[in-house]
Design a protein around this motif. Sequence first.
Motif: not given
Lengths: 299, 394
Positions: B7, B9, B77, B80, B85-87, B91-95
Amino acid sequence: MAESSWLTEFPQLERADLRDIRKSLDAGYREFSREYGELIESFFDPLLTFLVWFEKLLLATPWWLVIAVIAGLAYFASRSWKLGLGVVISFMLIGYFGMWDNTMRTMSIILVCTLMAIALGVPIGIGMARSDRTQSLVTPILDVMQTMPAFVYLIPVVMLLGIGKIPGVIAVIIYAIPPVIRLTNLGIRLVDKDVMEAATAYGASPLQRLMGVQLPLAMPTIMAGINQTIMMSLSMVVIASMIGVKGLGQPVLKSITNQYFTLGLLNGLAIVALAIIFDRVSQAYAKRAQEHMKGLENG
Amino acid sequence: MADVLIEIENLYKLFGRSPAKYMPLVHAGKSKDEILAETGHTLGLKDINLQIKRGEIFVIMGLSGSGKSTLIRHFNRLIDPTEGVIRVEGSDVMQFDKKELQHFRRHKMSMVFQRFGLLPHKSVIDNVAYGLQIQKVSSNEAKAKAKEWLETVGLSGYEDQYPSQLSGGQQQRVGLARALCTDAEILLMDEAFSALDPLIRSEMQDQLIKLQETLHKTIVFITHDLDEALRLGDRIAILKDGEIVQQGEPEDILLNPATEYVEAFVRDVNRARALTVETVMKDPACRITAETIEEALKQMKGFKQDYGYVVNADGYQGVVTEEALKEAYADDKTADLTEDIMEEVDPLEEGAVLESVIPCTLEADFPLPVVDDAGNLTGRLSRGTLSDVLGERA
Ligand SMILES: Nc1ncnc2c1ncn2[C@@H]1O[C@H](COP(=O)(O)OP(=O)(O)OP(=O)(O)O)[C@@H](O)[C@H]1O
Ligand SMILES: [Mg+2]
């Protein structure tokens, strides 16, 4: 002194001032070497021990065994019996003309210097390739090391450590290490971005990328650097003999002062023979190791 | 409803020295060219919103420089985002921290590259096993698995060759085998077939379609070729200057292009090959469900046309013309409507591509019936419809 004289004559530092600067710098350095000389010397002790041990080993081994081992190494590195035969002939001639011991001494010092240069140079090169800042910091230092006449940095080394093998080794390394560093840096930077990206995409860690992709792909370039380093340390051997490094350099030095043409020529030729052997063997090895990467550019 | 696996956004990417500083300009709606001229920053992606479902082939297409590679590199990634948001699986890939990101790249996604990205110093089998080697799987196990995948892509026997000894098509098969070897659920393919010549390319497409039938991976496929997109894609998103201008199912895009840009793309497509009968057929009018000739003729009178498709509980039976009915009526009006008076007309299958049905559609005297897998009449395809759909592009 008239005000206008700076137009015709360069506004020079007063002689006395210059002398003072020199004096204080020299005194300072002398102080430093008196203070830390021994400490630094003891730091190099393991290196000296290894060097002496290796030299003794070469000298104590029967000549035919040394020749057999070197010719064997040359053959296995290059898979060319011609090169192996060339090695045998050259060493026979060297021994026949009475230069065996000096050749062994020179070989051991070259080997130690090259190993040290690789051990220091490759990591520095890797560091340079990883960060542009390190690269811009190290490059001018390398420039200085390569252009500064060797005699100039012999002086502080001798002041610090006296005359002998270790200062010789240090001088040779300083002179010969820049190519390994430069070409390691260059080789890693030239690694195909696409390949690196693929490694990253499959989750390779930085260490896995370095050992598995960057170093292997940079290896031809690094080998070229090592090759140059060997050549440069050979050419430095003569100068290093001035500070007490025994080997083929000393007879050359002696021939210069005494005008012994033949002695100089023979020892010079022995150095050339060593250079050619080292060069061919290391190049042939590098080429063979990278065989399958050939033609990739046009494929 | 299949569940959403990836996903994205409100994703933005601004390339340059200080992207954060100039993001307000982007939000103010300045164009890519204006931003480049004013700030020297390149707008790579602008307000991307995507949902990719588990098990589908999602195609991202656009011309060179439209940001396709930039977009796909956000999924794992390699790039970046500036904002957004990339999920993946919620789960948020950025985290992710470094270790988590490494784990994610090793196990969740694998990637096939336009210029193959093979390791030139490793043999073919070691290249295929590379992903497993990175995961520190034992060498024997990795090689055994790599060998299987090499077989699957048709390269057994090449294990000990080096990439430089293979042709482009073979190299990309190695790339594909390497990607499949890690068993990652998501396959990212950045113009994976673009560097290959047309024949090899369509071979590789076939192979991918066949593999997907058994593997059911989630595939994100990048291409600049609409034919390829239509062939492979379950859904397609079209990028222009870093923005998505349309996304939807292939037929949707082909038949209802949202902008002139999409239309320009669509114009060059070989529709006969890209569209199936189902997508262009008309509703089946003139159904004849009667059992006797008399009733059938009555139904026929209600149609404008002088023919009808006979349908019963078993599905489509055949075509009957008014003329034949009248003749039979004169004979015996209470008789059953049987096959004797019907014309035997083979129906078209819904899933057939137009190209394959052109000859029979043109030869037939009336629109051909279309049936689904169960044999039920679902539509009709006339000469007129065919020429409308195929002729529109000129
Ligand atoms: N690292 C970067 N720095 C600055 N600009 C970049 C960078 N990478 C990509 N761009 C810019 O982003 C835009 C999109 O590039 P991208 O490579 O994603 O295009 P593409 O659709 O993959 O094209 P192609 O079909 O040629 O591969 C281009 O305008 C490009 O100049
Ligand atoms: Mg691209």
